[in-house]
Design a protein around this motif. Sequence first.
Motif, mmCIF file in Angstrom:
data_model
loop_
_atom_site.group_PDB
_atom_site.id
_atom_site.type_symbol
_atom_site.label_atom_id
_atom_site.label_comp_id
_atom_site.label_asym_id
_atom_site.label_seq_id
_atom_site.Cartn_x
_atom_site.Cartn_y
_atom_site.Cartn_z
ATOM 1 N N THR A 98 36.468 48.828 49.774
ATOM 2 C CA THR A 98 36.228 47.552 50.456
ATOM 3 C C THR A 98 34.751 47.147 50.304
ATOM 4 O O THR A 98 34.442 45.971 50.090
ATOM 5 C CB THR A 98 36.615 47.650 51.949
ATOM 6 N N MET A 116 34.271 45.783 46.934
ATOM 7 C CA MET A 116 34.915 44.472 46.799
ATOM 8 C C MET A 116 34.084 43.369 47.466
ATOM 9 O O MET A 116 33.950 42.274 46.926
ATOM 10 C CB MET A 116 36.301 44.537 47.428
ATOM 11 N N VAL A 141 34.218 40.636 41.703
ATOM 12 C CA VAL A 141 35.436 41.422 41.971
ATOM 13 C C VAL A 141 36.403 40.581 42.798
ATOM 14 O O VAL A 141 37.610 40.559 42.546
ATOM 15 C CB VAL A 141 35.088 42.750 42.684
ATOM 16 N N ARG A 142 35.866 39.834 43.751
ATOM 17 C CA ARG A 142 36.721 39.024 44.642
ATOM 18 C C ARG A 142 37.355 37.852 43.911
ATOM 19 O O ARG A 142 38.256 37.218 44.430
ATOM 20 C CB ARG A 142 35.902 38.521 45.839
ATOM 21 N N ALA A 176 42.407 42.098 42.438
ATOM 22 C CA ALA A 176 41.607 42.806 43.452
ATOM 23 C C ALA A 176 42.204 42.554 44.839
ATOM 24 O O ALA A 176 42.307 43.474 45.660
ATOM 25 C CB ALA A 176 40.159 42.350 43.406
ATOM 26 N N TRP A 177 42.629 41.317 45.092
ATOM 27 C CA TRP A 177 43.238 40.998 46.402
ATOM 28 C C TRP A 177 44.610 41.657 46.528
ATOM 29 O O TRP A 177 44.964 42.168 47.593
ATOM 30 C CB TRP A 177 43.317 39.481 46.602
ATOM 31 N N PHE A 226 43.980 45.265 47.228
ATOM 32 C CA PHE A 226 43.528 45.417 48.613
ATOM 33 C C PHE A 226 44.730 45.367 49.579
ATOM 34 O O PHE A 226 44.887 46.233 50.441
ATOM 35 C CB PHE A 226 42.523 44.302 48.928
#
Length: 177
Positions: free
Chosen positions: A81, A84, A90-91, A96-97, A100
């Motif tokens: 986290t 990220m 990265v976001r 990536a989401w 997550f």
Amino acid sequence: MRRRLEQPKPKTVSHSVRSRMAIAKHPLHPMLVVYPVALLSLVLPADLLSLWLEQPFWAQSAYWMNAVGLAVGLLAGVVGTADMFLIRVVRRHVSAWNHFIVAVMVLAVAGMGVWLRAPDPVAAVWPWGVLQSGLLLVLVMVAGWLGGTLSFRHGIGVYGDADNPHEHEADTRPPAE
Ligand code: HEM
């Protein structure tokens, strides 16, 4: 013809994004995730061995693998986290989401497993334990796949290309895959 000769040579390294959570260019998240990936995906085989062999050892192993996998998974989650939210590029990646969200589901189902198994690991195996560990295995596979997409496809946590334009925090391009 002349113009073609003047073109720069193609790059020999792909674009990459350095990890912020790393020691001497060795990212911490990939070091930590091997434990939850291995331990949490072995809970279902241990449950099935417990049902087959009827030995309490396997039910207790399932419980401990679930508990230790959760503990290290939480630590890996904090580090992941941080990477990220410290690295804007990265976001921008949809994967990536997705990673997550699925990783949080992994941790939630692992937490549910500890709650379910702690009072009596043997009694918890059938049917709820097997249902929980089966779901956990599927989620770990999806989270691991998406994590691999970040590392091996998008070069996140890789120290390859110092000229990478994607590393700039001001990058405002639309989200990538
Ligand atoms: C909960 C929040 C999490 C976030 C925000 C997150 C974020 C990330 C990021 C940014 C990467 C790219 C590499 C890096 O920067 O170090 C990554 C890779 C990866 N993540 Fe996560 N992660 C989380 C949890 C997890 C969990 C719980 C697992 C395992 C069950 C996991 C498995 C992986 C794997 C397998 C990779 C590829 C690394 C490799 O194999 O070398 N992640 N993750």
